[in-house]
Structures are given as C-alpha cells and as structure tokens.
Write a protein that holds these residues in place. Structure first.
Motif, PDB file in Angstrom:
ATOM      1  N   ASP A 112       2.210   5.319  -5.354  1.00  0.00           N
ATOM      2  CA  ASP A 112       1.366   4.183  -5.745  1.00  0.00           C
ATOM      3  C   ASP A 112       2.058   3.328  -6.796  1.00  0.00           C
ATOM      4  O   ASP A 112       1.922   2.097  -6.803  1.00  0.00           O
ATOM      5  CB  ASP A 112       0.021   4.698  -6.289  1.00  0.00           C
ATOM      6  CG  ASP A 112      -0.840   5.319  -5.199  1.00  0.00           C
ATOM      7  OD1 ASP A 112      -0.599   5.007  -4.015  1.00  0.00           O
ATOM      8  OD2 ASP A 112      -1.732   6.120  -5.534  1.00  0.00           O
TER       9      ASP A 112
ATOM     10  N   SER B  98       0.829  -1.197   0.000  1.00  0.00           N
ATOM     11  CA  SER B  98       0.000   0.000   0.000  1.00  0.00           C
ATOM     12  C   SER B  98       0.872   1.259   0.000  1.00  0.00           C
ATOM     13  O   SER B  98       2.065   1.214   0.281  1.00  0.00           O
ATOM     14  CB  SER B  98      -0.907   0.011   1.229  1.00  0.00           C
ATOM     15  OG  SER B  98      -0.130   0.063   2.424  1.00  0.00           O
ATOM     16  N   ARG B  99       0.196   2.394  -0.294  1.00  0.00           N
ATOM     17  CA  ARG B  99       0.906   3.654  -0.246  1.00  0.00           C
ATOM     18  C   ARG B  99       1.369   3.977   1.165  1.00  0.00           C
ATOM     19  O   ARG B  99       2.441   4.580   1.364  1.00  0.00           O
ATOM     20  CB  ARG B  99       0.010   4.781  -0.774  1.00  0.00           C
ATOM     21  CG  ARG B  99       0.743   6.121  -0.859  1.00  0.00           C
ATOM     22  CD  ARG B  99      -0.208   7.305  -1.010  1.00  0.00           C
ATOM     23  NE  ARG B  99      -1.044   7.175  -2.197  1.00  0.00           N
ATOM     24  CZ  ARG B  99      -2.010   8.048  -2.513  1.00  0.00           C
ATOM     25  NH1 ARG B  99      -2.256   9.075  -1.705  1.00  0.00           N
ATOM     26  NH2 ARG B  99      -2.746   7.868  -3.601  1.00  0.00           N
TER      27      ARG B  99
END
Length: 397
Positions: free
Chosen positions: A387, A351-352
């Motif tokens: 991302d 995930s970011r």
C-alpha cells in the motif's frame, strides 16, 4: 653525517659527488650479509650479497655514457635496482636513447627480467614538466624454469624534498591477497521471509508515503533485510587458492626452492584464467542479469551513477514544445478539452492489486537498481508495504 642516518637501518656504504650520490642501508637483524664491493671505477655501482641473492645498488649519472655490456653479469640470483637515467619504450618512455638501448640489450643477453607495471605511477615526478617518468628500475635474474625470480614492486607517493618517489621491492614469494569491498552478499535461500514481512508491516506505518521519504524507505528495507537474511563478505582472500596451493606453500617455506614458487604461481594463474573464461562464457543478461551486473561491479565497469539536479525543469520543456508547436488549436479541440471528465480511470490512485500484478509479472534474480534494493525484497513486502508503494506512485503521478 647526520643527513645519512635513517632510523631502524644501518649505513654500510655510500658514494658521494658534488651533484649526486648513493647509499646502501640494511636492517640490523639482517643476517648473512657480505661486505659491499664497488663494481665500477666511478664507484656508482655497489654489490652486496644477502644469503644466495646478489643485490646491485646502481646509479648512472646523467650525461655519462655506458659501454656494452651496460652492467656486469652475476652467477647468483641477482637483483639490479637504482636510478638508471635511461629512456626506453619498455619502461614507459615515448622514445629510446642510446643508454636505454644498451640497457635493454644487456637485459636481453643476460636474461634479466624488468620489473615494470604501466598501471603504477612513475618513480620520478618532474616539478618543471609536471609529468611522471621512470628512471628508477629493477631487473631480476631468471630462475631455472625460465620464470623471473619472485619479486614485486610498489611505487609510493611523492617523497618530501625530492622529485623521486620511494619504491618498495619485495623479493621472495608473495601470495596475492585480495581485499574485497564491504558489499554484503545476500543468501536469499536462507532468508526468514515471514519475519521480514512482519517487520516491514510494523515499521512502514510510521513513514509517510511521499517521494521525499523514498530514501528512508530503502534504508528501512535494508535494515530489516540485514536482520532476517544471512549476508556477509570475505574481507581478505586469495583467488583460486586450493589445498594444492597450501601444500606447495608449505614446501617452499621448508625448502626455499624457487622452482616450487614458480609451480605455485603458475597453478594460481592457470586456475584464474580458467575461472575468467568460465565467467565470460556464462555471463548472460537474459537469464540472470544480477550475476552479470555483480561481475561488472567487481571489474569496476559499473561505476555508481552521479545524481545531478537538472537545470531544465519538465514544465519549461513542455512550455517550449507548446510554443514551437505548429498545431493551431481549433474550436472543436477547445470544446473537447473543456468537456473532458475531471476524473477518469487514468487519474485514479494506484491500488494494491496493481502493485501485486506488477510484482508478480517481474522475474526473480534481476539486478538491483540504483537504490540497491533487490527485487526479492519487494516481492516479499507486507500488505501495508505494498500500500505504501501504491501511495508513493500516486503521489509521483
């Protein structure tokens, strides 16, 4: 003879022999040149004088003995150069012969300085032995301060139809000029980070997040960085050059005093030695590895890694380990493996937030990796860029 003509030079004297010979040429514009004077009976040492400098073109035929002193002294600033056919450890030979010992003794008694750099290639390349030797030498007299007359030597590549290599000897003050590598030095303190983030946010969306595109990703970052971060490098410069050095150079150009050149070169040497000592004492991988690696790259000790495709794959290694393993799979182990959940926290995409956490935990000022990307560029990535990294790491995993 037409064989003795060199375009742009005038032949002022030559000595011939059935097996060897020598010649002295000068440029037409050279002034204050005296008539050549044969020094030895066999004619294979010729002296000319250019201004205050005496130049001795010397050739010692092979298998011909030398008496002591090997060469005559000079009352002027002098340079002796030519093919001496002498072996001595002082100029790179593994052993000494009688001629070489006499020549070295003459240089010691007459206070002559041998111009020899072991880092340069040999002046003679033997086609038979395929090795380099150093029969061609240059000796210069010492000036009043005990330092050699300012002179430098450069050995060129192999000359056509000859095993001897041309040697350029530059007499007079020659300030060393360094040609730096075209590696940009980033001024991160004056970077326009908002513009950098906006550009990466716009351009990263057109690049699929796959391992094959990682090189395109690094090129994109470098392209955006060049537009928004001041950078550059000095093409030519003289290390530790100061206003005092400039004053001494102007004084030498006006007066021609050799003592001034000695003071100038000694001041540059002492300043460089001080710079070197400070660089070694301040090199610390703990606080700033970037500065340390930059220094190592300048010294040539950090050669770029050679990327090679491994001949052994990861699957073949794991298969070999499994075949050689002594562990016997039990029924309970097989049952545990088959009952594992197909998806767990270890198989979820990155995930970011994880990218943000990893970048925040990394200190600034770290050296760039093999891709040449500084950590500050990654720390200032746009949300879409982070991302992209998360998707890339997921694909790799």
């Amino acid at each position: 003879s037409s064989h003795l003509k060199i375009p742009g030079y005038i032949l002022i004297t030559s000595r011939s022999h059935p097996k060897h010979g020598m010649a002295t040429y000068i440029r037409p514009e050279l002034k204050n040149v005296t008539e050549p004077i044969p020094i030895t009976d066999d004619g294979f040492m010729i002296s000319i004088q250019v201004g205050d400098l005496a130049i001795y073109n010397t050739y010692k035929p092979p298998n011909q003995p030398w008496s002591f002193p090997a060469l005559l002294p000079s009352n002027h600033p002098a340079a002796y150069f030519g093919d001496f056919n002498s072996h001595h450890s002082q100029w790179g030979y593994p052993s000494n012969n009688e001629v070489g010992e006499k020549l070295a003794a003459w240089a010691l008694v007459e206070d002559q300085h041998l111009l020899f750099d072991p880092k340069q290639k040999g002046t003679f390349h033997s086609a038979w032995w395929r090795k380099d030797y150093m029969p061609d030498l240059c000796f210069v007299s010492m000036v009043s301060r005990g330092s050699p007359f300012p002179v430098s030597q450069l050995v060129l590549d192999t000359f056509p139809h000859s095993q001897h290599r041309p040697v350029i000897i530059h007499i007079g003050l020659k300030v060393p000029i360094i040609t730096s590598a075209p590696i940009p030095c980033w001024n991160l303190r004056r970077a326009d980070w908002p513009a950098f983030m906006a550009a990466t946010e716009e351009m990263i969306g057109h690049l699929p997040a796959t391992p094959e595109n990682f090189e395109h990703f690094t090129k994109l970052l470098k392209k955006v960085a060049k537009k928004n971060i001041p950078h550059g490098y000095r093409s030519f410069f003289t290390l530790c050059w100061s206003p005092e050095s400039e004053t001494l150079l102007r004084e030498y150009e006006t007066s021609g005093d050799l003592d001034v050149t000695t003071v100038l070169l000694e001041s540059l040497d002492s300043a460089r030695q001080l710079r070197w000592t400070e660089a070694m004492e301040n090199m610390d991988f703990t606080h700033s590895s970037q500065k340390a690696w930059n220094l190592l790259r300048c010294l040539g000790g950090a050669a770029p890694a050679q990327h090679q495709t491994p001949s052994v794959t990861a699957n073949s290694i794991s298969s070999q380990i499994l075949n050689n393993s002594k562990t016997i799979a039990s029924r309970s182990m097989n049952r545990a493996l088959t009952q594992c959940a197909p998806f767990s926290s270890l198989s979820e995409p990155f995930s970011r937030a994880e990218i943000n956490s990893a970048l925040s935990a990394t200190k600034r000022g770290k050296a760039a990796g093999m891709d040449g990307i500084l950590l500050d560029l990654l720390k200032n990535l746009s949300p879409r860029g982070r991302d992209w990294l998360a998707a890339l790491f997921t694909k790799i995993f």
